[in-house]
Design a protein around this motif. Sequence first.
Motif, short mmCIF file in Angstrom:
data_model
loop_
_atom_site.label_atom_id
_atom_site.label_comp_id
_atom_site.label_asym_id
_atom_site.label_seq_id
_atom_site.Cartn_x
_atom_site.Cartn_y
_atom_site.Cartn_z
N ALA A 15 0.83 -1.20 0.00
CA ALA A 15 0.00 0.00 0.00
C ALA A 15 0.87 1.26 0.00
O ALA A 15 1.90 1.31 0.68
N LYS A 19 1.84 2.67 -6.88
CA LYS A 19 1.48 1.79 -8.00
C LYS A 19 0.44 2.44 -8.93
O LYS A 19 0.58 2.36 -10.13
N THR A 37 -7.04 -3.41 -9.18
CA THR A 37 -7.70 -4.53 -8.48
C THR A 37 -7.93 -4.20 -7.00
O THR A 37 -8.79 -4.80 -6.37
N GLY A 38 -7.16 -3.24 -6.46
CA GLY A 38 -7.43 -2.78 -5.09
C GLY A 38 -8.83 -2.19 -5.02
O GLY A 38 -9.56 -2.37 -4.04
N ARG A 42 -11.81 -3.10 -2.53
CA ARG A 42 -12.44 -2.03 -1.76
C ARG A 42 -13.95 -1.97 -2.04
O ARG A 42 -14.76 -1.77 -1.12
N ARG A 92 -12.24 5.05 -1.20
CA ARG A 92 -10.86 5.47 -0.91
C ARG A 92 -10.57 5.73 0.56
O ARG A 92 -9.42 6.03 0.91
N GLU A 129 -2.93 -3.66 -11.71
CA GLU A 129 -2.23 -3.24 -10.51
C GLU A 129 -2.82 -3.89 -9.26
O GLU A 129 -4.04 -3.98 -9.15
N GLY A 130 -1.98 -4.40 -8.35
CA GLY A 130 -2.52 -5.00 -7.13
C GLY A 130 -1.45 -5.59 -6.24
O GLY A 130 -0.40 -4.98 -6.02
N ASP A 132 -1.15 -9.42 -6.14
CA ASP A 132 -0.84 -10.78 -6.60
C ASP A 132 -1.07 -10.92 -8.11
O ASP A 132 -1.38 -11.99 -8.59
N MET A 133 -0.93 -9.82 -8.81
CA MET A 133 -1.21 -9.85 -10.25
C MET A 133 -0.20 -10.73 -10.99
O MET A 133 -0.58 -11.59 -11.78
O1 DC Z 1 -4.29 -1.22 -3.42
P1 DC Z 1 -5.30 -0.83 -2.31
O2 DC Z 1 -4.68 -0.14 -1.15
O3 DC Z 1 -6.44 -0.07 -2.89
O4 DC Z 1 -5.87 -2.25 -1.79
C1 DC Z 1 -6.70 -2.36 -0.67
C2 DC Z 1 -6.53 -3.73 -0.03
O5 DC Z 1 -7.07 -4.74 -0.88
C3 DC Z 1 -5.10 -4.17 0.25
O6 DC Z 1 -4.64 -3.82 1.55
C4 DC Z 1 -5.15 -5.67 0.13
C5 DC Z 1 -6.30 -5.92 -0.82
N1 DC Z 1 -5.83 -6.29 -2.16
C6 DC Z 1 -5.43 -7.58 -2.34
O7 DC Z 1 -5.42 -8.37 -1.39
N2 DC Z 1 -5.06 -8.01 -3.59
C7 DC Z 1 -5.06 -7.16 -4.63
N3 DC Z 1 -4.71 -7.60 -5.85
C8 DC Z 1 -5.44 -5.81 -4.45
C9 DC Z 1 -5.81 -5.39 -3.18
#
Ligand code: DC
Length: 224
Positions: A15, A19, A37-38, A42, A92, A129-130, A132-133
């Motif tokens: 976080a 990204k 993907t976050g 969310r 957010r 973006e994330g 585990d992509m």
């Molecule tokens: O990227 P972000 O801060 O918006 O994501 C929020 C939460 O979502 C992050 O703490 C963990 C989860 N997340 C995840 O487990 N796998 C992802 N690909 C994206 C986010």
Amino acid sequence: MRKIRPCIITLDGPAGVGKSTVAQTLADFFRLAYLDTGAMFRAVALHLGEGSWAWPEKELETALNKIHFHLAGQGLAARLTVNNQRIGQEIRAEEVGLWASHLGQRPEVRDYLKRAQQEIGSKTSLVAEGRDMGSVVFPAAGWKFFLDATAEERARRRWLQLTARGQNADLGTLTRDLRRRDEQDRNRSVAPLRPAPDAYVVDTTNLNLKQVEEKLRKLIQEKN
Ligand code: DC
């Protein structure tokens, strides 16, 4: 006729590492769609609400099956919708990020979102973006990056972002919350936050976002 596979660039990391900005700039430069993907985690968190991470498996699965994501449009114009609604700024809030991190520990949620993400990536070329992509969702992606930075530096960046938007933020609280989320994201049993073995890892602690973008862009163009 041979089907052309969509081109996927993955960008993972903890976080607050920057990204989103970097992924959007790359998507813009290479004229690809951007998949946050976050925002999906969310949106699920906001939809299901506080405490949903403790629901029994069946209840959680039933609720998840009523949530449908869609990436409408192509390339730069593509927008993520949930149940046909645009996803807004309400996801957010820092609190929603923490709920998303709790829900991200549940295999049911990860499985559900992985399928939704792969479905989107099977039709559209993306910068995804994330967390585990590169490692789990798009293991065959053409380009994989993992951005990292110290928790202090990430909290400082988040603080600058929030105060620039006129929002109140306390640096100490942001650092503490980021550490909590890091710990949860890195130590969960399913798809923990870590670079894919073939990801290019960039420590951004001493780089600004423009330098990071340039570095990634060069690496992509070289490999091309
Ligand atoms: O990227 P972000 O801060 O918006 O994501 C929020 C939460 O979502 C992050 O703490 C963990 C989860 N997340 C995840 O487990 N796998 C992802 N690909 C994206 C986010």
